[in-house]
Enzyme design. Structure first.
Site, PDB file in Angstrom:
ATOM      1  CE  LYS A 200      -3.670   2.236   2.080  1.00 51.66           C
ATOM      2  NZ  LYS A 200      -4.627   1.979   3.495  1.00 51.66           N
ATOM      3  NE  ARG A 210      -5.952   9.114   3.038  1.00 51.67           N
ATOM      4  CZ  ARG A 210      -4.845   9.391   2.540  1.00 51.67           C
ATOM      5  NH1 ARG A 210      -4.094  11.067   2.253  1.00 51.67           N
ATOM      6  NH2 ARG A 210      -3.940   8.144   3.170  1.00 51.67           N
ATOM      7  CE  LYS A 222      -3.604   8.322   6.927  1.00 51.83           C
ATOM      8  NZ  LYS A 222      -4.560   7.514   6.388  1.00 51.83           N
ATOM      9  CD  GLU A 238       5.696  -2.953   4.060  1.00 54.72           C
ATOM     10  OE1 GLU A 238       5.630  -4.453   4.438  1.00 54.72           O
ATOM     11  OE2 GLU A 238       6.876  -2.047   4.416  1.00 54.72           O
ATOM     12  CE  LYS A 253      -6.506   1.960  -0.825  1.00 52.26           C
ATOM     13  NZ  LYS A 253      -7.241   2.232   0.641  1.00 52.26           N
ATOM     14  CB  SER A 279     -11.327   6.506  -4.419  1.00 43.19           C
ATOM     15  OG  SER A 279      -9.961   7.949  -2.800  1.00 43.19           O
ATOM     16  CE1 TYR A 318     -15.181   3.032  -2.502  1.00 45.90           C
ATOM     17  CE2 TYR A 318     -13.125   3.332  -4.225  1.00 45.90           C
ATOM     18  CZ  TYR A 318     -13.446   3.402  -3.126  1.00 45.90           C
ATOM     19  OH  TYR A 318     -12.605   3.396  -1.783  1.00 45.90           O
TER      20      TYR A 318
END
Length: 328
Positions: A200, A210, A222, A238, A253, A279, A318
């Site tokens: 990610k 968000r 982040k 990872e 992602k 998004s 979505y």
């Protein structure tokens, strides 16, 4: 004799593109409704649906309306949802995340009762549950790792107790997959799977999400726990760590901008690979379509097919409902 008369072309790839039937017969990758997972935002209240302003066509649902939405999704052939909750209150210790009567826990029970066949995946991270908007606990401006993992263990177990089929840690804390697997096994939830947000990235494509979840960071960004968009081998590290720790499915992602990471993951590891059509990617298509600059349906289907072609086994999007209708 003209130059064209001199051509001696044995292999003509266009022969296989001449008709729709031929193109369909030799198509290498196929998108199906079974590939799709629908991210679902659940909010407090009753009998209400709110459109997310930055994500036209995407909504927040109260639990009763989320149940109806899930019935429709399943009728369309969609096999899975990923639940995200908007709590009534945020606390610095994130305790609402593992409240047995919290928003996600209530939603899981209601949806599982109404649509037991639907695979319920649940987001495990603290960003909606604290006032800071970060995926972990915060002390003196630092996102704490090990202390956060302890809370994530409780959160995952509470989701399993409520009836979740899979938990989906999206927090990017070190060691959380192994810790969550251990916690699930110790509480007799060995059948509950883990879909790890393994690679990610600290991406700029998350903004509308968000907004939907009221979880924007209240300070900084982040980048101390999500990955640098410049890195590839770090992603492989990872992914490998999460598989070793017990992840059943791994995710990359964002989606379209990171198809190379999806391909590398699928080539290197023998596990199901998920991708999140995030998004910002969704909102860009919506915005361009609203201007009449692109054909929304064609771009939607092309984007999802490209994710499948890159190696994704599961696509969080979505657009799941719209795509499912096209694929019927």
């Amino acid at each position: 004799m003209s130059q064209l008369d001199l051509l001696n072309i044995v292999h003509r790839p266009r022969r296989l593109r001449r008709t729709a039937a031929l193109r369909n017969l030799v198509q290498e990758n196929t998108l199906t409704v079974n590939d799709l997972v629908f991210p679902l935002f659940v909010m407090p209240g009753t009998n209400a649906v709110e459109e997310v302003s930055s994500m036209p066509g995407s909504f927040r649902f109260t639990i009763d309306r989320a149940v109806e939405e899930c019935k429709e999704l399943y009728d369309l052939g969609i096999q899975g949802i990923d639940l995200f909750g908007i709590p009534e209150q945020k606390t610095e210790d994130g305790s609402e995340a593992y409240n047995d009567n919290g928003i996600l826990q209530q939603a899981i029970r209601a949806i599982k009762k109404a649509v037991p066949e639907l695979c319920i995946m649940t987001d495990v991270a603290l960003d909606p549950f604290t006032p800071f908007g970060h995926d972990g606990l915060v002390k003196d401006g630092i996102i704490l790792n090990d202390e956060t993992v302890e809370v994530l263990q409780k959160m995952a177990v509470s989701h399993a107790e409520a009836g979740a089929d899979f938990v989906s840690p999206s927090d990017m804390m070190d060691g959380r997959i192994g810790a969550i697997r251990e916690a699930l096994d110790e509480t007799d939830h060995s059948d509950v799977g883990i879909l790890s947000y393994a690679a990610k990235y600290a991406s700029s494509f998350y903004g509308p999400f968000r907004d939907a979840l009221h979880s924007a960071p209240q300070f900084g960004d982040k980048s101390t726990y999500q990955m640098n968009p410049a890195n590839t081998e770090e992603a492989m590290k990872e992914v490998e760590l999460d598989i070793v720790e017990g992840a059943d499915i791994v995710m990359v992602k964002p989606g379209l901008a990171y198809l190379d990471i999806v391909w590398r993951t699928k080539e290197r590891f023998d596990v199901p690979v998920a991708i999140y059509h995030v998004s910002g990617e969704y909102a860009m298509v919506k915005a361009a379509a609203a201007k009449g600059w692109i054909d929304e349906d064609r771009v939607m289907m092309e984007s999802l097919l490209c994710m499948k072609r890159a190696g994704a086994d599961i696509i969080f999007t979505y657009y799941a409902k719209e795509a499912a209708k096209k694929l019927r």
